[in-house]
Scaffold this motif. Structure first.
Motif, PDB file in Angstrom:
ATOM      1  N   SER A   1       1.275 -65.312  29.376  1.00  0.00           N
ATOM      2  CA  SER A   1       1.690 -66.594  29.948  1.00  0.00           C
ATOM      3  C   SER A   1       0.680 -67.722  29.720  1.00  0.00           C
ATOM      4  CB  SER A   1       1.990 -66.440  31.437  1.00  0.00           C
ATOM      5  OG  SER A   1       0.993 -65.691  32.057  1.00  0.00           O
TER       6      SER A   1
ATOM      7  N   GLN B   1      10.018 -58.098  25.056  1.00  0.00           N
ATOM      8  CA  GLN B   1       8.602 -58.109  25.444  1.00  0.00           C
ATOM      9  C   GLN B   1       7.670 -57.686  24.318  1.00  0.00           C
ATOM     10  OE1 GLN B   1       7.615 -59.756  27.822  1.00  0.00           O
ATOM     11  NE2 GLN B   1       9.658 -60.013  28.680  1.00  0.00           N
TER      12      GLN B   1
ATOM     13  N   ASP C   1      -0.848 -55.779  35.849  1.00  0.00           N
ATOM     14  CA  ASP C   1      -0.696 -57.229  35.668  1.00  0.00           C
ATOM     15  C   ASP C   1       0.504 -57.552  34.791  1.00  0.00           C
ATOM     16  OD1 ASP C   1      -2.934 -57.645  37.187  1.00  0.00           O
ATOM     17  OD2 ASP C   1      -4.285 -58.050  35.495  1.00  0.00           O
ATOM     18  N   ASN C   2       0.756 -56.731  33.763  1.00  0.00           N
ATOM     19  CA  ASN C   2       1.834 -57.038  32.815  1.00  0.00           C
ATOM     20  C   ASN C   2       3.179 -56.458  33.237  1.00  0.00           C
ATOM     21  OD1 ASN C   2      -0.130 -58.363  31.488  1.00  0.00           O
ATOM     22  ND2 ASN C   2       0.051 -57.288  29.553  1.00  0.00           N
ATOM     23  N   ALA C   3       3.193 -55.723  34.354  1.00  0.00           N
ATOM     24  CA  ALA C   3       4.466 -55.150  34.833  1.00  0.00           C
ATOM     25  C   ALA C   3       5.474 -56.260  35.118  1.00  0.00           C
ATOM     26  CB  ALA C   3       4.220 -54.311  36.078  1.00  0.00           C
ATOM     27  N   ARG C   4       4.974 -57.490  35.411  1.00  0.00           N
ATOM     28  CA  ARG C   4       5.887 -58.579  35.736  1.00  0.00           C
ATOM     29  C   ARG C   4       6.801 -58.958  34.561  1.00  0.00           C
ATOM     30  NH1 ARG C   4       1.161 -61.015  34.089  1.00  0.00           N
ATOM     31  NH2 ARG C   4       1.268 -63.132  33.211  1.00  0.00           N
ATOM     32  N   PHE C   5       6.389 -58.582  33.343  1.00  0.00           N
ATOM     33  CA  PHE C   5       7.201 -58.917  32.176  1.00  0.00           C
ATOM     34  C   PHE C   5       8.298 -57.873  31.913  1.00  0.00           C
ATOM     35  CE2 PHE C   5       3.054 -60.965  30.962  1.00  0.00           C
ATOM     36  CZ  PHE C   5       3.509 -62.277  30.977  1.00  0.00           C
TER      37      PHE C   5
ATOM     38  N   ASP D   1      11.207 -54.826  33.340  1.00  0.00           N
ATOM     39  CA  ASP D   1      12.050 -54.637  34.524  1.00  0.00           C
ATOM     40  C   ASP D   1      11.547 -53.493  35.413  1.00  0.00           C
ATOM     41  OD1 ASP D   1      12.877 -52.660  32.833  1.00  0.00           O
ATOM     42  OD2 ASP D   1      14.907 -53.437  32.543  1.00  0.00           O
ATOM     43  N   ARG D   2      10.811 -52.525  34.830  1.00  0.00           N
ATOM     44  CA  ARG D   2      10.202 -51.473  35.658  1.00  0.00           C
ATOM     45  C   ARG D   2       8.754 -51.283  35.220  1.00  0.00           C
ATOM     46  NH1 ARG D   2      14.247 -47.604  34.620  1.00  0.00           N
ATOM     47  NH2 ARG D   2      12.568 -46.143  34.146  1.00  0.00           N
ATOM     48  N   ALA D   3       7.844 -51.136  36.194  1.00  0.00           N
ATOM     49  CA  ALA D   3       6.410 -51.038  35.886  1.00  0.00           C
ATOM     50  C   ALA D   3       6.132 -49.897  34.902  1.00  0.00           C
ATOM     51  CB  ALA D   3       5.618 -50.827  37.173  1.00  0.00           C
TER      52      ALA D   3
END
Ligand code: F6R
Length: 259
Positions: A38, A78, A164-168, A170-172
């Motif tokens: 980001s 992603q 930190d990148n799990a937000r990108f 749909d599942r961690a």
């Protein structure tokens, strides 16, 4: 190191984008090192604005992405190949044939990484490397204790980076655990580096990179050894810098010939 503290995150992209516009104006076929995530989105938005306004043409610019996840298809939204295409190549009008992303799907990862390094050299080296920084201090995906001499290679992402990148995703659990990344040695060979960071969660990494000892515990600190680095951050990312007022003073009193 030049440190530029901007009042807001939005202004970070504009100020950092100006460095790239300056370079491409002087060298239309410049080679850019392209970060994803980001942090640099404001830069790419500023470059797209300048292009739309007819201020600059990126048609001859060449590019090398910093990194790529291992094991996700190139058309996965992603994958960094996809992000570079949709956030950089298409909006800025770069020639897709002259923009490379490390091949995270290669059957022979070692050869793919060696070829990436030799392609950078064959292009004449990176003129300007755009960087973000991870909350744990990584640049590219050179996680803490990466070798300062490292070249493009496969790395295991740190648990903090996965979180930190799990937000990108749909599942961690879907965040890939491995990546290909330019090494710290690769990054240090770029002729110019522009690092951007926004938000309080980056404040420790920014302080360690700028003011800490040069140590692989905080990979961004290697930039203290580079001769042409600009770090553009917002107030929140600057909040743990001891000498923030000094950096503001230096920036305000920059010699006229350097502006
Ligand atoms: C991305 C990259 C990473 C990111 C860093 C910060 O290509 O190499 O070093 O710059 O993880 O990520 P964001 O910008 O999403 O906070």
């Amino acid at each position: 190191m030049e440190i530029v503290i901007m009042p807001t995150a939005a202004e970070v992209g504009i100020a950092a984008g100006a460095e790239i516009i300056r370079l491409v104006t002087a060298k239309p076929d410049a080679v850019l090192g392209l970060a994803t995530g980001s942090s640099p989105l404001g830069i790419y938005a500023e470059l797209a604005r300048a292009k739309a306004a007819g201020e600059i043409d990126f048609g001859l610019v060449r590019g090398f992405a910093l990194d790529e996840y291992v094991g996700i298809p190139m058309d996965h939204p992603q994958s960094y190949a996809y992000v570079i295409r949709t956030e950089v190549v298409e909006p800025l009008g770069l020639n897709p044939a002259t923009v490379q992303v490390p091949d995270g799907r290669a059957a022979d990862i070692l050869t793919a990484c060696e070829r990436y390094e030799s392609d950078i050299v064959a292009a004449g080296g990176i003129d300007l490397q755009i960087l973000g920084i991870g909350a744990n201090g990584h640049i590219g995906f050179n996680e803490p204790t990466s070798s300062f001499a490292s070249r493009t290679r496969i790395k295991t992402l740190a648990p903090q980076t996965l979180a930190d990148n799990a937000r990108f995703f749909d599942r961690a659990e879907k965040v890939p655990t491995h990546c290909l990344t330019q090494g710290l040695g690769t990054i240090m060979r770029a002729r110019q580096i522009v690092l951007v960071a926004q938000g309080e969660q980056k404040a420790d990494a920014v302080a360690a990179a700028i003011e800490g000892p040069v140590a692989s515990r905080w990979p961004g600190s290697v930039l203290q050894h580079h001769e042409h680095v600009t770090i553009v951050i917002d107030e929140a990312a600057a909040s743990k810098l001891e000498l923030a007022d000094y950096y503001r003073y230096v920036h305000e009193n920059k010699p006229v010939w350097q502006r």
